[in-house]
Design a protein around this motif. Structure first.
Motif, mmCIF file in Angstrom:
data_model
loop_
_atom_site.group_PDB
_atom_site.id
_atom_site.type_symbol
_atom_site.label_atom_id
_atom_site.label_comp_id
_atom_site.label_asym_id
_atom_site.label_seq_id
_atom_site.Cartn_x
_atom_site.Cartn_y
_atom_site.Cartn_z
ATOM 1 N N ASN A 27 0.826 -1.204 0.000
ATOM 2 C CA ASN A 27 0.000 0.000 0.000
ATOM 3 C C ASN A 27 0.861 1.255 0.000
ATOM 4 O O ASN A 27 1.991 1.253 0.500
ATOM 5 C CB ASN A 27 -0.909 0.029 1.243
ATOM 6 C CG ASN A 27 -1.850 -1.151 1.303
ATOM 7 O OD1 ASN A 27 -2.868 -1.184 0.642
ATOM 8 N ND2 ASN A 27 -1.489 -2.161 2.100
ATOM 9 N N ASP A 59 -8.569 3.068 -0.927
ATOM 10 C CA ASP A 59 -9.142 3.009 0.415
ATOM 11 C C ASP A 59 -9.342 4.415 0.977
ATOM 12 O O ASP A 59 -8.472 5.286 0.811
ATOM 13 C CB ASP A 59 -8.219 2.243 1.380
ATOM 14 C CG ASP A 59 -7.931 0.834 0.891
ATOM 15 O OD1 ASP A 59 -8.648 0.373 -0.011
ATOM 16 O OD2 ASP A 59 -6.989 0.211 1.418
ATOM 17 N N LEU A 105 -7.708 -1.372 10.271
ATOM 18 C CA LEU A 105 -6.260 -1.370 10.464
ATOM 19 C C LEU A 105 -5.937 -1.224 11.941
ATOM 20 O O LEU A 105 -6.523 -0.397 12.637
ATOM 21 C CB LEU A 105 -5.610 -0.201 9.716
ATOM 22 C CG LEU A 105 -5.552 -0.248 8.198
ATOM 23 C CD1 LEU A 105 -4.892 1.027 7.690
ATOM 24 C CD2 LEU A 105 -4.787 -1.457 7.719
ATOM 25 N N ILE A 162 1.670 -3.068 11.201
ATOM 26 C CA ILE A 162 0.307 -2.948 10.682
ATOM 27 C C ILE A 162 -0.359 -4.318 10.650
ATOM 28 O O ILE A 162 0.183 -5.273 10.075
ATOM 29 C CB ILE A 162 0.304 -2.348 9.260
ATOM 30 C CG1 ILE A 162 1.002 -0.984 9.254
ATOM 31 C CG2 ILE A 162 -1.121 -2.231 8.742
ATOM 32 C CD1 ILE A 162 0.320 0.067 10.078
ATOM 33 N N ASP A 215 -3.835 -5.724 9.207
ATOM 34 C CA ASP A 215 -4.894 -5.292 8.298
ATOM 35 C C ASP A 215 -5.954 -6.394 8.200
ATOM 36 O O ASP A 215 -5.673 -7.500 7.730
ATOM 37 C CB ASP A 215 -4.304 -4.996 6.922
ATOM 38 C CG ASP A 215 -5.287 -4.245 6.027
ATOM 39 O OD1 ASP A 215 -6.487 -4.247 6.325
ATOM 40 O OD2 ASP A 215 -4.823 -3.659 5.027
ATOM 41 N N ARG A 249 -9.461 -7.237 6.436
ATOM 42 C CA ARG A 249 -10.274 -6.726 5.335
ATOM 43 C C ARG A 249 -11.306 -7.766 4.916
ATOM 44 O O ARG A 249 -11.025 -8.964 4.873
ATOM 45 C CB ARG A 249 -9.387 -6.376 4.154
ATOM 46 C CG ARG A 249 -10.160 -5.919 2.914
ATOM 47 C CD ARG A 249 -9.268 -5.738 1.705
ATOM 48 N NE ARG A 249 -8.331 -4.648 1.891
ATOM 49 C CZ ARG A 249 -7.025 -4.775 1.785
ATOM 50 N NH1 ARG A 249 -6.484 -5.947 1.527
ATOM 51 N NH2 ARG A 249 -6.241 -3.726 1.954
#
Length: 409
Positions: free
Chosen positions: A79, A132, A183, A195, A197, A199
């Motif tokens: 990202n 996002d 997140l 991080i 994540d 989703r």
């Protein structure tokens, strides 16, 4: 079954968010005002190159579709994005690798029967290019704090989803996909975050040559690096105006009127004392004028620098210090300006014990410019005779003495 899977996936995401919400408040220390209320900005606009970030990670996915049994698959993501305010940001990213599930019937993505499970393994590769919209709930609810260890960031995402057959399988499909995620940003250093994540992606079942709606939950973990200047500076002057205009404080201000009247009486008493002190200074000034005249350069040689002091976080003088500056301007600085060729230095200063280096540098420069403008516009001191400087005393033993403007000859 399909709707049930989607329901449970959404319910799990909401449950994680609600479970973590107490942490938003548990970390709220160091970002409250004197009344104990959370401070939430406004903030100065940063440069274009500030507050960018780049990250990558890896983890697992589950492919859910009606009639299919779950099987774990691998995922990777990368990202790149930017925070526009402490609470609002955007990013673009890539997610992909492979996904798999057990189907009751043979399909183009898997024709071999597993006799133990009496199912057909459907395996396919995928990539998801998405954009996002990020909302940092920790900063929005708990107030911005540079040193917070754990930030929770819910987000919405949408983009292009491509699936393709693996092991020489002639199959591919392109679809639009969307969903939501959460997140977990764990601060490791000033510029490095861990991080996690989580989703959930909703996509048409055609991506596996089937019908209906498919759900692809993923969980990845990785690292993100901050690019440019990674923090935000609160605009204290705007904040003060907003607080005064806030209707919630109206009742408090009305209740303070009585206290101000009492304080006014005290100020009148102090003003009387200052009047007597001013008469004394006038008498001393007259006596000084009657002393034998000395050379002007001798008068200023070795003179101790004069100082005017500011309250913490302020760039204007109060009434007491304005009287001090008035005396200096009329009786000393004007004398140096008119009768000699002495240069005058105006040094703005701020203490580094509180606030960021950027904020303190701004305070010291603003204080020096403020005194410079008063001397040139109100008292007519020639600008060519004045030099402005600024400094930040990083570890001042007495910080209140470093919030000043020093005038030296």
């Amino acid at each position: 079954m399909k709707r049930l899977n989607i329901f449970w996936g959404a319910a799990a995401l909401i449950a994680v968010t609600l479970t973590a919400s107490p942490a938003l408040h548990a970390q709220e220390n160091g970002n409250r005002d004197m009344d104990g209320k959370i401070v939430r900005g406004p903030y100065e606009t940063n440069r274009f190159g500030d507050n960018w970030f780049i990250g990558a990670g890896g983890g697992i996915n589950l492919f859910l579709n009606e009639g299919y049994n779950v099987k774990i698959g691998p995922s990777i993501d990368a990202n790149f994005g930017k925070w526009f305010t402490p609470a609002v940001g955007m990013r673009v990213g890539y997610q992909g690798f492979s996904a798999q599930a057990w189907a009751p019937e043979a399909g183009v993505l898997g024709m071999s029967l597993d006799t133990d499970k009496n199912k057909y393994l459907q395996k396919f590769g995928y990539m998801y290019i998405h954009g996002d919209f990020l909302w940092n709930a920790s900063d929005a609810i708990g107030g911005y704090k540079e040193t917070r260890f754990w930030d929770l960031v819910p987000y919405l995402h949408a983009g292009f989803f491509r699936s393709y057959g693996m092991d020489n399988v002639d199959f591919a499909d392109n679809e639009f996909a969307a969903g939501a995620g959460l997140l977990h940003m764990l601060r490791l250093t000033d510029r490095l975050d861990l991080i996690i994540d989580m989703r959930a992606t909703v996509v048409n079942g055609r991506v596996i040559n089937d019908s209906g709606v498919s759900l692809l939950p993923t969980v990845t973990a990785g690292l993100a690096v901050d690019l440019g200047w990674p923090n935000f500076v609160r605009t204290s002057t705007i904040l003060g105006a907003v607080e005064v205009a806030n209707l919630e404080k109206t009742a408090i201000l009305e209740g303070a009127i009585a206290a101000l009247e009492v304080a006014n009486a005290s100020l009148e008493e102090q003003n009387a004392k200052l009047g007597k002190a001013n008469q004394k200074l006038t008498k001393e000034n007259t006596q000084l004028k009657n002393l034998p005249r000395m050379e002007e350069t001798d008068f200023f040689e070795g003179m101790t620098p004069a100082m005017v002091y500011f309250n913490i976080g302020e760039t204007t003088l109060n009434d007491k210090e304005m009287q001090h500056l008035d005396f200096l301007a009329k009786n000393i600085i004007a004398k140096a300006d008119e009768d000699t060729d002495i240069l005058i230095t105006v040094m703005g200063s701020a203490d580094g014990n509180t606030g960021t280096m950027k904020r303190n540098q701004h305070l010291s420069e603003a204080r020096g410019k403020y005194v410079f403008d008063i001397l040139t516009t109100k008292y007519g001191i020639s600008p060519e005779r004045l030099t402005i400087k600024a400094e930040v005393v990083k570890k001042a033993p007495k910080p209140e003495l470093s919030r000043a403007v020093v005038i030296s000859f």
